[in-house]
Design an enzyme around this catalytic site. Structure first.
Site, short mmCIF file in Angstrom:
data_model
loop_
_atom_site.label_atom_id
_atom_site.label_comp_id
_atom_site.label_asym_id
_atom_site.label_seq_id
_atom_site.Cartn_x
_atom_site.Cartn_y
_atom_site.Cartn_z
N HIS A 99 2.89 -10.82 -20.59
CA HIS A 99 2.84 -9.43 -20.16
C HIS A 99 3.89 -8.60 -20.88
CE1 HIS A 99 6.28 -9.72 -17.23
NE2 HIS A 99 5.88 -10.98 -17.11
N ASP A 101 4.73 -5.46 -19.75
CA ASP A 101 5.43 -4.56 -18.83
C ASP A 101 6.67 -5.26 -18.28
OD1 ASP A 101 3.75 -6.34 -17.34
OD2 ASP A 101 4.00 -5.08 -15.56
N ASP A 132 11.75 -11.82 -19.48
CA ASP A 132 10.53 -11.63 -18.68
C ASP A 132 9.85 -10.34 -19.10
OD1 ASP A 132 8.62 -11.73 -16.70
OD2 ASP A 132 9.95 -11.18 -15.07
N GLU A 166 1.47 -6.72 -15.03
CA GLU A 166 1.82 -7.96 -14.32
C GLU A 166 2.85 -7.73 -13.23
OE1 GLU A 166 3.55 -11.78 -13.24
OE2 GLU A 166 4.63 -10.06 -14.06
N ASP A 195 5.94 -17.60 -19.48
CA ASP A 195 6.40 -16.50 -18.62
C ASP A 195 7.20 -17.06 -17.44
OD1 ASP A 195 6.75 -13.99 -17.47
OD2 ASP A 195 4.80 -14.01 -16.48
N HIS A 228 17.96 13.42 16.81
CA HIS A 228 19.40 13.29 17.00
C HIS A 228 19.64 12.17 18.02
CE1 HIS A 228 23.47 14.18 18.11
NE2 HIS A 228 23.53 15.28 17.34
N THR A 330 23.93 10.22 12.32
CA THR A 330 23.49 9.75 13.63
C THR A 330 22.03 10.12 13.88
OG1 THR A 330 24.43 11.77 14.53
CG2 THR A 330 25.77 9.78 14.71
N ARG A 343 6.09 -16.47 0.01
CA ARG A 343 5.62 -17.27 -1.14
C ARG A 343 4.77 -18.40 -0.58
NH1 ARG A 343 6.65 -14.77 -6.21
NH2 ARG A 343 8.28 -13.30 -5.68
N SER A 417 5.60 -16.58 -8.99
CA SER A 417 4.14 -16.49 -9.00
C SER A 417 3.61 -15.88 -10.28
CB SER A 417 3.67 -15.63 -7.83
OG SER A 417 4.31 -16.03 -6.63
N HIS A 445 14.34 -9.83 -13.40
CA HIS A 445 14.27 -8.87 -12.28
C HIS A 445 15.65 -8.42 -11.80
CE1 HIS A 445 9.93 -10.00 -10.88
NE2 HIS A 445 10.09 -10.17 -12.18
N1 BES Z 1 7.68 -14.19 -14.85
C1 BES Z 1 7.47 -13.94 -13.46
C2 BES Z 1 6.92 -15.16 -12.74
C3 BES Z 1 7.99 -16.12 -12.34
C4 BES Z 1 8.94 -15.75 -11.42
C5 BES Z 1 8.01 -17.36 -12.88
C6 BES Z 1 9.94 -16.61 -11.05
C7 BES Z 1 9.00 -18.23 -12.50
C8 BES Z 1 9.96 -17.87 -11.59
C9 BES Z 1 6.50 -12.79 -13.31
O1 BES Z 1 6.74 -11.77 -14.22
C10 BES Z 1 6.69 -12.19 -11.93
O2 BES Z 1 7.66 -11.51 -11.72
N2 BES Z 1 5.77 -12.43 -11.03
C11 BES Z 1 5.74 -11.80 -9.75
C12 BES Z 1 4.32 -11.87 -9.33
C13 BES Z 1 3.92 -10.93 -8.24
C14 BES Z 1 4.03 -9.47 -8.66
C15 BES Z 1 2.48 -11.25 -7.85
C16 BES Z 1 6.63 -12.54 -8.79
O3 BES Z 1 6.75 -13.78 -8.85
O4 BES Z 1 7.25 -11.87 -7.95
MN MN Z 2 6.95 -12.50 -16.10
MN MN Z 3 8.54 -10.68 -13.60
#
Ligand code: BES
Ligand code: MN
Ligand code: MN
Length: 473
Positions: A99, A101, A132, A166, A195, A228, A330, A343, A417, A445
């Site tokens: 990906h 993005d 990533d 992605e 990835d 309030h 407040t 997950r 994922s 991330h």
């Molecule tokens: N490259 C990651 C997937 C990943 C995350 C592999 C951690 C190994 C360990 C991918 O870009 C990603 O961030 N996937 C998302 C998927 C979600 C948006 C469905 C994730 O895992 O949060």
């Molecule tokens: Mn990725």
């Molecule tokens: Mn990612």
């Protein structure tokens, strides 16, 4: 393998070129989740398409139409870039996916440097998306280009699929892949996705499993406007208090999921599986040091792997609408939306988990006898995936790692994922290999995401060696 000696040498000699190209890619702010950067995402797609054309690949741009962003706006989906290099029926055909993005990033999040300016420091390359997934997708291009530059035949036919959505749920991609199963993907023999990351920082790995994901938005709405707390506190049911009550019922502080029935949905542990976890080489101390925490929920390596790979986890991500500024306001927020995700692992199915969670939240909420309105929303989830680490595709990956790194890889699963892995497998019946380039401490991330220069450069060699190994199967 001595026949790749020149090939590896060429790659080492062109290190500066590869890093310069990565810097150009990082400067494109292709954040798919940010509506103001739609054109930057598209620009990154065009860049990948032009790289593909430069290595002699045919390209097809697949437009997936429109979608509704969580903010309610209708937006065009980024293009999926297909590439096809070679159509020699005597060769194997490998399909690679990645990906273009990236996750959002702001210097104010705590980055030490501008996230969109590739920064070199201590043989590491910093920037949003380096690991990533921009270095890996470029590495596929350079792996092919190096074959051409040293005058070696590219050993396989390659089909490329690069998407730009992605990080925002790959909207429309599953449908596209299913439609293409007997078209573009018809003659694919093996899939390879780069990835994910090594388990630790020293040893490469091959990955045969991923967790799935379901995401929940829990909205609680009360009065017509914020109130309030001095005037209304004590007499109105507060949405925030209701939400915190619900959240406290989901999980314990040491990570035990409390949703009734959820543990019955997890596949039983087998002896054979347990043996695989015992073989993995991993240091929990290194892991803790890399994120600067003193203690993990699991301190024994096998339990640690199982907690990330074969058991579900629940994370609370945020509360929209809640007061989050500095100082002490407040206020009683009138509408809050709590966000959490789970997950998923074999044999959990997103729809069943969504139903269990939603029923549980509704029952708990009913117990509060609150007049506030509860609304639960959960978008389409992603299934978990587990492959066969003894498959020939994995053996090709293993031999490639031996050639480049001179070691036996670990066989790992991931807690993260990549839903498309399962989609490829289901649509075509072909094996999918995850072949990561970056290290476990790359910080995808997170702030200060990096890839080590050596992982990028050796990663190019690794993908090239894999293509050669897979051609011999
Ligand atoms: N490259 C990651 C997937 C990943 C995350 C592999 C951690 C190994 C360990 C991918 O870009 C990603 O961030 N996937 C998302 C998927 C979600 C948006 C469905 C994730 O895992 O949060
Ligand atoms: Mn990725
Ligand atoms: Mn990612």
């Amino acid at each position: 393998m001595s026949d790749l000696k020149n090939y590896f040498k060429y790659i080492d000699e062109n290190k500066e070129f590869y890093i310069d190209e990565l810097a150009k890619a990082i400067s494109i702010k292709s954040v798919s989740g940010d509506v103001s950067r739609v054109s930057e995402v598209e620009k990154m797609g065009e860049k990948m398409e032009s790289h593909l054309r430069d290595i002699g690949s045919k390209t097809i741009i697949r437009n997936l139409g429109q979608y509704t962003h969580p903010n309610g706006k209708t937006l065009g989906l980024p293009s999926v870039i297909f590439g096809q290099l070679g159509s020699d029926s005597s060769k194997k055909t490998v399909c690679v996916y990645g990906h273009y993005d990236v996750q959002p990033a702001e210097e104010s999040d705590g980055w030490d440097t501008d996230p969109f300016v590739l920064t070199r420091k201590d043989s590491k390359l910093y920037g949003r998306g380096v690991s990533d997934d921009k270095a890996p997708i470029l590495a596929w291009i350079w792996a092919v280009q190096a074959y051409q530059k040293v005058g070696l035949e590219v050993p396989v036919n390659i089909k490329f699929i690069f998407e730009g959505m992605e990080e925002s749920g790959s909207v429309g991609l599953d449908d596209l892949i299913n439609r293409e199963a007997d078209q573009f993907l018809k003659d694919v023999d093996y899939f390879c996705i780069s990835d994910n990351y090594w388990l630790g920082t020293r040893k490469p790995c091959l990955t045969y499993g991923l967790r799935g994901l379901v995401y929940f938005f829990v909205e609680i709405e009360g009065a017509h406007a914020d109130l309030h707390s001095g005037v209304f506190g004590g007499v109105v049911h507060e949405p925030m208090t209701d939400l915190i009550h619900l959240f406290s019922k989901l999980i314990t502080s040491d990570g035990k999921l409390l949703i009734p029935g959820i543990s019955n949905t997890v596949a039983p542990l087998t002896e054979k599986e347990l043996e695989l976890y015992k073989k993995v080489d991993f240091s929990i101390e290194d892991f803790k040091r890399s994120i600067k925490v003193g203690k993990c929920i699991q301190e024994n390596p096998v339990d640690f792997h199982m907690a990330r790979w074969r058991y579900p986890s629940l994370s609370i991500h945020g509360i929209q609408g809640a007061f989050s500024g500095e100082g002490s306001k407040t206020v009683i927020p009138c509408k809050v939306t709590g966000k959490f995700s789970i997950r998923l692992v074999p044999n959990q199915e997103p729809e069943k988990i969504q139903a269990l969670v939603s029923d549980f939240l509704k029952t708990e909420f009913a117990g509060l006898q609150s007049p506030n309105k509860l609304h639960i929303y959960s978008p389409e989830g992603g299934m978990p995936w587990v492959s066969d680490p003894d498959h020939p595709n994995y053996m090709a990956g293993k031999r490639a790692i031996q050639q480049v790194y001179g070691v036996e890889p670990d066989f790992t699963r991931e807690g993260g994922s990549i839903p498309v892995a399962l989609t490829f497998e289901k649509a075509t019946g072909r094996n999918v290999l995850l072949l990561p380039l970056g290290r476990g401490d790359d910080g995808a991330h997170s702030v200060n995401e990096k890839i080590d220069e050596s992982n990028y450069i050796n990663g190019i060699k690794l993908l090239g060696a894999y293509l050669q190994e897979v051609s011999k199967l």
